[in-house]
Write an enzyme that holds these catalytic residues in place. Structure first.
Site, mmCIF file in Angstrom:
data_model
loop_
_atom_site.group_PDB
_atom_site.id
_atom_site.type_symbol
_atom_site.label_atom_id
_atom_site.label_comp_id
_atom_site.label_asym_id
_atom_site.label_seq_id
_atom_site.Cartn_x
_atom_site.Cartn_y
_atom_site.Cartn_z
ATOM 1 N N ALA A 272 -19.442 2.377 8.269
ATOM 2 C CA ALA A 272 -19.669 1.117 8.973
ATOM 3 C C ALA A 272 -20.390 0.179 8.025
ATOM 4 C CB ALA A 272 -20.519 1.344 10.227
ATOM 5 N N GLU A 308 -26.826 0.895 11.077
ATOM 6 C CA GLU A 308 -26.384 -0.470 10.755
ATOM 7 C C GLU A 308 -27.302 -1.489 11.422
ATOM 8 O OE1 GLU A 308 -24.416 -0.331 8.398
ATOM 9 O OE2 GLU A 308 -23.672 1.715 8.703
ATOM 10 N N HIS A 311 -30.473 -1.932 9.465
ATOM 11 C CA HIS A 311 -30.277 -2.731 8.247
ATOM 12 C C HIS A 311 -30.607 -4.210 8.480
ATOM 13 C CE1 HIS A 311 -28.852 -0.335 4.965
ATOM 14 N NE2 HIS A 311 -27.751 0.096 5.549
HETATM 15 ZN ZN LIG Z 1 -26.496 1.679 5.054
#
Ligand SMILES: [Zn+2]
Length: 889
Positions: A272, A308, A311
């Site tokens: 992803a 994700e 992040h």
């Molecule tokens: Zn990553």
């Protein structure tokens, strides 16, 4: 044809020491992407500004497979004399004003983009993947993470074929065009590096929900999937909201956007991608329904969605200065998703699974030709450095910082890191400095973990002085040079070989099973150090590296009575498991030395220890999920590394035979206990992918596998019943996985029935490919070759390649390393065929040759021939050339 430019010479290395800031900044990017039949047009307007510190007249932009139509500067079309174009760059010749707007128009071909990097076509529309260097395949740009700009993006396409038009940030305008076309304009309020750009033009269904942040803002959450799959995205949505809440509570980090979107696509090279506000996901980490996904799939979705999402702060708000710093965002974010996993699921079991993955995937890398530290000093192709080292070992390095400074100081360090660096592109050094400054703990020596490759060995020796009631522990660290240091030396770069700062969490377990001291974190900073513990009432059994406090290989001779003592009494659950693994590993190494034959190398203590686990699980004295993990023997790949670490040649047949012998011996010795436990764990209610149930299913299926090991015919009715009536993919898939290893007619019956039922579900078909690729039965290699011709398999789809080919190469060592070279030939054929179309995926397959020199001369000859055949391909992709070049070096 969408192939990389030919690289006939050896790929050129890029060095961290050569880093220089960009000569030009780009403040804003205004993109117009028009999707037409067979191609797309991209107009980009860049507001460029001179970096006064880096006087350079020319502006050099990266570009890859872009057909330049025109280029203008401040509205004036540039004549060809003002710019130079080659296969990789567009150079605007100076002198240039200090600020100007550069506009380019290019054509690209998403339909022919088989690399899946940049803008590419998949079944439901057009998608992007820009990390690491895909943005240059969309438009000309200084494609490096330290150039951060504010983006607006207008996407225009046919409304019927591409009803959803998405990009980063907020939707600010939409409109209708002529002939059934429409457009949407998105504006991202945050400056970002180009690798975080994303756009989608596709026909997708959307699941919508909302999340109220701790400051009271209502955020729109949306998951976009292939039409007809809305019933498979509820878990991903729930995972997203759990991750949002967890990051607020644990790190005080709140989402900064009004809308957060996840888009799933079936053709995707990675797991992803964390594009700002518009994550693009492999369907594998979004779609789940009880009858199509296993418990492991559900848990993987939790982790990847969280990863994700995390992040957004660790990677997006604070990003990497250059790609050498990849672990700045990846090591830290894997650490965060590991912590999230431990909080959401069983802490010990999550840790066990993460460490097993590290040992099976990262340790071989650290010992092989691609060895590198978590912050490498050089690379040829950055796509080759999205590795277990940068990710998984990187996470262990972050975890060691937390162990050394404590959880509260770690949080203070995170706060300081964001206070200092929000909105900037920074280095690993900046992160460690923030941790050091916040905690007051000197991490100077600790920084060596960022520049050293290889897995350190930790040798331990303990001594108890009964008269003085003193326990003394002597620890010695060694780290042999790896292929990485050799590569650096060739480039004239000196490597630092001083001792590492290793946190060793120690417990001392007394004969009565209690801890003599609380868990103590020792700082090993010298090559050899002795630590003393006073007032120890009796001879203790040392429990070292509790929680796996450092990513090292432990060399500690403990007796067949000491390890079972830890298994029974260690207050650290990870080390209870670890003691069992060490007991089994020691026995298996003896068995491997005996060629894997016989059973006289199996110590009664090991059988007794397993019997106790089964008994404790039956009496509900231990967590079933933990018991399931404790009954899994060390994987063949981990055993192979243990053999190699002893300086011996790896014999994959002996490893396989020994492990099978032990499994069968345990199965027959404990048959009745496994049978009783299997019965006791029968499901009692409807399926839910939640903690207690997951553990019960895992343990029950582990019992079933042992029962089949002991007596195939006796287990068969249960297997077939579970396969036919299992009701959820965890149980059905487990039954199929066991059947795939049995040489019985029912095997094919089950495989055929499974395919007939699930051929319309791509992710389930991948499971069908996977169980066949990892089967231990003879003839597996030929079956994998046959499956590559099956209508279910498409070499252009990365998930298919991973499920069949990479699974065969990486998870079926006995067949991949077959003495006749048939496994190597298969892998080479795939790499050769794939490298021109998708070099990233081809390179991952090529990596499975890494450890070829650890095998016997016959296997080495086959592997060398396969590698040389790949190397000699005309126009070999740089990704593959680097991997194969290092392997043959
Ligand atoms: Zn990553």
């Amino acid at each position: 044809m969408s192939a990389k430019p030919a690289h006939t010479e050896a790929p050129k290395a890029i060095y961290l020491k050569d880093y220089a800031p960009p000569a030009w900044w780009v403040d804003t990017v205004d993109l117009h992407v028009t999707i037409l039949d067979g191609y797309a047009e991209v107009t980009a307007t860049l507001a460029c500004r001179r970096n006064e510190a880096q006087r350079q007249d020319d502006l050099v932009l990266n570009g890859d497979e872009l057909a330049l139509q025109k280029v203008s500067l401040d509205g004036t079309l540039l004549p060809s004399s003002r710019y130079a174009l080659d296969a990789e760059t567009l150079t605007i010749r100076g002198p240039l004003p200090d600020r100007f707007a550069l506009e380019t128009l290019v054509r690209i071909e998403p339909d022919r983009n088989t690399q899946l990097s940049g803008l590419y076509k998949s079944a439901d529309g057009c998608f992007t993947q820009c990390e690491a260097q895909g943005f240059r395949r969309i438009t000309f740009f200084p494609d490096r993470p330290d150039v951060m700009a504010r983006y607006t993006c207008t996407v225009e396409a046919d409304a019927a074929r591409f009803p959803q038009l998405l990009s980063n940030g907020n939707l600010v305008a939409t409109g209708q065009g002529e002939a059934g076309r429409h457009w949407a304009k998105w504006q991202d309020p945050f400056a970002k590096p180009s690798y975080l750009f994303a756009m989608v033009a596709a026909k997708l269904d959307v699941l919508e929900d909302s999340f109220v942040t701790r400051s009271g803002r209502k955020v729109r959450c949306a998951v976009y999937v292939e039409p007809g799959r809305l019933d498979q995205c509820g878990h991903a949505m729930a995972a997203l909201k759990k991750a949002m809440k967890w990051d607020e509570e644990r790190f005080g980090l709140e989402l900064d956007l009004d809308t957060y979107m996840i888009v799933a696509v079936g053709d995707f090279n990675m797991g992803a991608m964390e594009n700002k506000g518009l994550n693009i996901f492999n369907t594998k980490y979004v779609l789940a329904r009880p009858d199509t996904a296993t418990d492991a799939d559900y848990q993987a979705i939790d982790r990847v969605v969280a990863h994700e999402y995390f992040h957004n702060w660790t990677g997006n708000r604070v990003t990497c200065r250059d790609w050498f710093q990849l672990s700045l965002k990846e090591g830290l974010t894997v650490y965060r998703d590991e912590q999230f996993g431990e909080d959401m699921h069983s802490r010990a079991v999550t840790r066990i699974q993460d460490v097993r993955g590290l040992r099976a995937g990262q340790f071989p890398e650290d010992a092989g030709p691609m060895a590198h530290p978590i912050r490498p000093a050089s690379y040829a192709e950055i796509n080759n450095f999205y590795t277990a080292t940068v990710y998984q070992k990187g996470a262990q390095v972050i975890r060691m910082i937390e162990t050394l400074i404590g959880r509260d100081m770690f949080r203070a360090g995170m706060d300081l890191y964001f206070a200092r660096h929000d909105g900037h592109a920074v280095t690993c050094e900046d992160f460690v400095q923030a941790m050091q400054d916040a905690s007051g703990v000197d991490l100077t020596q600790f920084r060596r973990w960022y520049s050293r490759a290889g897995t350190p060995r930790l040798k331990a020796a303990g001594h108890y002085d009964a008269a003085a009631k003193r326990y003394s522990l002597t620890l010695t660290q060694t780290l042999a040079p790896t292929a990485y240091e050799a590569r650096l030396a060739e480039a004239g770069i000196a490597s630092d070989n001083g001792p590492l700062h290793i946190p060793v969490a120690v417990g001392l377990v007394l004969p009565n099973g209690t801890d003599a001291v609380p868990t103590t974190v020792l700082s090993l900073t010298e090559t050899t150090q002795t630590f003393h513990f006073d007032d120890i009432a009796g001879a203790p059994v040392a429990s070292l590296l509790r929680g796996y406090s450092a990513p090292v290989q432990l060399d500690f001779q403990q007796g067949d009575d000491e390890l079972p003592h830890l298994m029974a009494h260690d207050s650290d659950a990870f080390n209870r498991w670890e003691a069992g693994q060490r007991l089994a590993t020691r026995a298996l190494l003896a068995g491997i030395a005996a060629g894997g034959n016989g059973v006289d190398w199996i110590p009664p203590a090991l059988v007794a220890a397993c019997a106790r686990i089964v008994a404790d699980a039956s009496a509900q004295r231990i967590d079933p999920a933990f018991a399931a993990e404790a009954l899994v023997l060390p994987p063949e790949q981990v055993l192979a590394e243990e053999v190699a670490a002893q300086g011996k040649t790896i014999d994959p047949d002996a490893i396989h035979r020994a492990r099978q012998q032990l499994r069968r011996h345990l199965a027959t010795s404990l048959f009745a206990a496994f049978d009783t436990l299997w019965q006791a764990l029968a499901p009692t209610g409807p399926y839910a992918p939640e903690g207690g149930q997951i553990g019960r299913r895992a343990l029950r299926n582990a019992c079933l596998a042992y029962l089949a090991e002991a007596d195939e015919q006796a287990a068969l009715p249960r297997l077939m019943k579970q396969f036919e009536q299992g009701g959820n993919m965890t149980d059905v898939g487990a039954a199929l996985g066991i059947l795939a290893n049995l040489d019985l007619p029912e095997r094919q019956t089950a495989l055929d029935a499974f395919y007939a039922k699930w051929q319309g579900e791509a992710l389930v078909v991948d499971k069908w490919l996977n169980v066949q690729a990892t089967s231990r039965l003879d003839g597996t290699t030929a079956r994998v070759r046959a499956l590559m011709q099956h209508p279910a398999f498409d070499l252009r789809n990365p998930n298919n390649v991973y499920a069949l080919v990479r699974a065969f190469c990486a998870a079926n060592p006995r067949h991949f390393h077959a003495a006749d070279g048939s496994g190597y030939a298969l892998a080479a054929d795939v790499v050769v065929e794939l490298q021109a179309n998708n070099p990233q995926v081809a390179s991952r397959i090529a990596r499975t040759f890494d450890r070829w020199r650890q095998f016997d001369a016959g296997r080495q000859a086959h592997a060398r021939a396969a590698l040389e055949r790949i190397r000699d391909q005309p126009g070999l992709a740089r990704d593959v050339a680097e991997v194969v070049g290092n392997a043959l070096r």
